[in-house]
Design a protein around this motif. Structure first.
Motif, PDB file in Angstrom:
ATOM      1  N   LEU A  70      94.082  59.774  33.719  1.00 27.87           N
ATOM      2  CA  LEU A  70      93.965  60.687  32.589  1.00 27.87           C
ATOM      3  C   LEU A  70      94.394  62.081  33.045  1.00 27.87           C
ATOM      4  O   LEU A  70      94.170  62.468  34.203  1.00 27.87           O
ATOM      5  CB  LEU A  70      92.524  60.730  32.083  1.00 27.87           C
ATOM      6  CG  LEU A  70      91.901  59.388  31.663  1.00 27.87           C
ATOM      7  CD1 LEU A  70      90.482  59.601  31.145  1.00 27.87           C
ATOM      8  CD2 LEU A  70      92.731  58.677  30.608  1.00 27.87           C
ATOM      9  N   SER A  71      94.963  62.832  32.107  1.00 28.86           N
ATOM     10  CA  SER A  71      95.448  64.162  32.484  1.00 28.86           C
ATOM     11  C   SER A  71      94.281  65.125  32.671  1.00 28.86           C
ATOM     12  O   SER A  71      93.156  64.858  32.230  1.00 28.86           O
ATOM     13  CB  SER A  71      96.383  64.700  31.392  1.00 28.86           C
ATOM     14  OG  SER A  71      95.634  65.430  30.446  1.00 28.86           O
ATOM     15  N   ASP A  72      94.550  66.244  33.323  1.00 27.05           N
ATOM     16  CA  ASP A  72      93.467  67.217  33.547  1.00 27.05           C
ATOM     17  C   ASP A  72      93.092  67.964  32.264  1.00 27.05           C
ATOM     18  O   ASP A  72      92.184  68.781  32.260  1.00 27.05           O
ATOM     19  CB  ASP A  72      93.809  68.178  34.681  1.00 27.05           C
ATOM     20  CG  ASP A  72      95.098  68.927  34.437  1.00 27.05           C
ATOM     21  OD1 ASP A  72      95.692  68.748  33.351  1.00 27.05           O
ATOM     22  OD2 ASP A  72      95.511  69.680  35.326  1.00 27.05           O
ATOM     23  N   LYS A  73      93.781  67.615  31.165  1.00 27.53           N
ATOM     24  CA  LYS A  73      93.425  68.206  29.851  1.00 27.53           C
ATOM     25  C   LYS A  73      92.452  67.291  29.079  1.00 27.53           C
ATOM     26  O   LYS A  73      92.048  67.615  27.969  1.00 27.53           O
ATOM     27  CB  LYS A  73      94.689  68.402  28.985  1.00 27.53           C
ATOM     28  CG  LYS A  73      95.778  69.255  29.616  1.00 27.53           C
ATOM     29  CD  LYS A  73      95.449  70.726  29.473  1.00 27.53           C
ATOM     30  CE  LYS A  73      96.559  71.641  29.946  1.00 27.53           C
ATOM     31  NZ  LYS A  73      97.029  71.373  31.320  1.00 27.53           N
ATOM     32  N   THR A  74      92.128  66.158  29.678  1.00 25.63           N
ATOM     33  CA  THR A  74      91.243  65.192  29.004  1.00 25.63           C
ATOM     34  C   THR A  74      89.918  65.847  28.608  1.00 25.63           C
ATOM     35  O   THR A  74      89.341  66.603  29.390  1.00 25.63           O
ATOM     36  CB  THR A  74      90.960  64.014  29.965  1.00 25.63           C
ATOM     37  OG1 THR A  74      92.205  63.440  30.316  1.00 25.63           O
ATOM     38  CG2 THR A  74      90.071  62.961  29.330  1.00 25.63           C
ATOM     39  N   THR A  75      89.467  65.541  27.391  1.00 24.27           N
ATOM     40  CA  THR A  75      88.184  66.113  26.941  1.00 24.27           C
ATOM     41  C   THR A  75      87.038  65.190  27.370  1.00 24.27           C
ATOM     42  O   THR A  75      87.245  64.009  27.684  1.00 24.27           O
ATOM     43  CB  THR A  75      88.143  66.250  25.407  1.00 24.27           C
ATOM     44  OG1 THR A  75      88.200  64.937  24.841  1.00 24.27           O
ATOM     45  CG2 THR A  75      89.294  67.100  24.883  1.00 24.27           C
ATOM     46  N   GLN A  76      85.844  65.750  27.315  1.00 24.02           N
ATOM     47  CA  GLN A  76      84.642  64.976  27.651  1.00 24.02           C
ATOM     48  C   GLN A  76      84.568  63.732  26.763  1.00 24.02           C
ATOM     49  O   GLN A  76      84.291  62.631  27.229  1.00 24.02           O
ATOM     50  CB  GLN A  76      83.406  65.870  27.424  1.00 24.02           C
ATOM     51  CG  GLN A  76      82.095  65.273  27.823  1.00 24.02           C
ATOM     52  CD  GLN A  76      81.769  65.468  29.312  1.00 24.02           C
ATOM     53  OE1 GLN A  76      82.237  66.411  29.944  1.00 24.02           O
ATOM     54  NE2 GLN A  76      80.999  64.573  29.871  1.00 24.02           N
ATOM     55  N   GLN A  77      84.864  63.935  25.450  1.00 22.66           N
ATOM     56  CA  GLN A  77      84.769  62.828  24.506  1.00 22.66           C
ATOM     57  C   GLN A  77      85.787  61.737  24.832  1.00 22.66           C
ATOM     58  O   GLN A  77      85.455  60.542  24.789  1.00 22.66           O
ATOM     59  CB  GLN A  77      84.972  63.338  23.064  1.00 22.66           C
ATOM     60  CG  GLN A  77      84.620  62.315  22.008  1.00 22.66           C
ATOM     61  CD  GLN A  77      83.179  61.801  22.139  1.00 22.66           C
ATOM     62  OE1 GLN A  77      82.247  62.599  22.211  1.00 22.66           O
ATOM     63  NE2 GLN A  77      82.990  60.490  22.210  1.00 22.66           N
ATOM     64  N   GLN A  78      87.004  62.145  25.181  1.00 29.39           N
ATOM     65  CA  GLN A  78      88.032  61.143  25.511  1.00 29.39           C
ATOM     66  C   GLN A  78      87.613  60.314  26.720  1.00 29.39           C
ATOM     67  O   GLN A  78      87.791  59.096  26.752  1.00 29.39           O
ATOM     68  CB  GLN A  78      89.381  61.835  25.775  1.00 29.39           C
ATOM     69  CG  GLN A  78      90.055  62.316  24.508  1.00 29.39           C
ATOM     70  CD  GLN A  78      91.244  63.222  24.801  1.00 29.39           C
ATOM     71  OE1 GLN A  78      91.252  63.981  25.791  1.00 29.39           O
ATOM     72  NE2 GLN A  78      92.246  63.185  23.942  1.00 29.39           N
ATOM     73  N   LEU A  79      87.035  60.981  27.708  1.00 34.73           N
ATOM     74  CA  LEU A  79      86.597  60.266  28.899  1.00 34.73           C
ATOM     75  C   LEU A  79      85.435  59.317  28.566  1.00 34.73           C
ATOM     76  O   LEU A  79      85.419  58.153  28.998  1.00 34.73           O
ATOM     77  CB  LEU A  79      86.185  61.287  29.981  1.00 34.73           C
ATOM     78  CG  LEU A  79      85.701  60.729  31.316  1.00 34.73           C
ATOM     79  CD1 LEU A  79      86.691  59.755  31.926  1.00 34.73           C
ATOM     80  CD2 LEU A  79      85.428  61.870  32.295  1.00 34.73           C
TER      81      LEU A  79
END
Ligand code: NAD
Length: 284
Positions: A70-79
């Motif tokens: 996952l990119s370093d722009k990933t949000t908490q929700q996406q993770l």
């Protein structure tokens, strides 16, 4: 150097061989291939190396591994959504979220959301509780690897004074928890950043486990003659890997010592493979 070198490469190879044989038998019997899903967020170079090594080790032992980058722009929700997806995927037996996460993400709710029966790192509070009560489901890989090394070297921990330096949830605290369990029976002291006169405490240790994250923090003069020294630290200094122990000076005093690299590091990966196989076995 007078200390015996505790060879993590050798001991971990024996563990991996056993995992390979057991995996092969399990897959032949059930048709199920143990499957580890590893999640890597961002591009931390050390984490990339660790995850790559874990993937390679899985494949070599006959386990399946899938890496989710996952990119370093990933949000908490996406993770959290990805973890939920992996929790629900019955073909996935173990889930690993590589730490550290980028600063904007909070690891606690992520680790708490991993299904405890897929928590092959052993970080979920339910698994930590089970471990502390002496009825483990998954033991955390690094402390488990250290215990395996001590057992392999026939180092009796009963009644010994073990000094663990570091109180992280990943290494220090569970390490102390395992050493104090019935069967291990060490008398344990945990040192940390607020400990007063830490050198005096370490000098009393029959077994030193250093998990500080400061290169050569434990110097040779802190080692009691014939102590066993386990160096968990991995620090990069001028492109060289250095442990938390001043190796050559400590090796003059100790009876046995782990090197860095080639000590605890390979054990951590081997124990992860064992936990993934265990998770798969428990799922059928
Ligand atoms: P961490 O930063 O979470 O914890 C470090 C601990 O050291 C803290 O509890 C802190 O109280 C203590 N500490 C810091 N400064 C101190 C000081 N001056 N005096 C006494 N105590 C002090 O680190 P961690 O995740 O526990 O990792 C520790 C080391 O182990 C790191 O070098 C890490 O890279 C390495 N590590 C290796 C493996 C492996 O497989 N070999 C696995 C995990 C971590």
């Amino acid at each position: 150097m007078s200390a015996k070198l505790i060879d993590g490469k050798l001991i971990s190879a024996a563990v991996r061989k056993q995992v390979t044989e057991e995996t092969s038998a399990f897959t032949a019997e059930t048709g199920v291939t143990p499957h580890l899903a590893a999640v890597l967020v961002g591009d931390d170079p050390a984490s990339q190396v660790y995850v790559r090594n874990k993937e390679r080790a899985c494949r070599k032992c006959g386990l399946k591994s899938t890496l989710y980058r996952l990119s370093d722009k990933t949000t908490q929700q996406q993770l959290m959504d990805l973890v939920a997806e992996l929790n629900a995927d019955e073909s996935v037996h173990g889930i690993l979220v590589q730490l550290p996460l980028p600063d904007h993400l909070d690891s606690t709710p992520v680790l708490d959301s991993i299904r405890p029966d897929k928590d092959v790192d052993g970080f979920h509070p339910e698994n930590v509780g089970l471990m502390l009560q002496g009825r483990p489901r998954f033991l955390p890989c690094t402390p488990h690897g250290v215990m395996k090394m001590l057992a392999h070297e026939n180092i009796d921990t009963t009644g010994k004074h073990a000094v663990v330096i570091g109180r992280s949830d990943i290494v220090g605290k569970p390490m102390a928890g395992l050493l104090v369990q019935k069967g291990s029976d060490a008398t344990v002291t945990i040192c940390h950043s607020r400990t007063t006169d830490i050198a005096a405490v370490i000098r009393q240790a029959d077994i030193v486990v250093a998990a500080v994250g400061i290169p050569e923090f434990v110097t040779g003069d802190m080692i009691k003659p014939d102590a066993v020294v386990i160096d968990v630290g991995i620090n990069r200094v001028n492109d060289r890997l250095v442990g938390d122990v001043e190796f050559s000076a400590a090796a003059e005093k100790a009876s046995a010592i782990t090197p860095v690299p080639g000590g605890v590091g390979p054990m951590t990966i081997a124990m992860l493979l064992g936990n993934t196989l265990k998770a798969a076995k428990q799922s059928v």
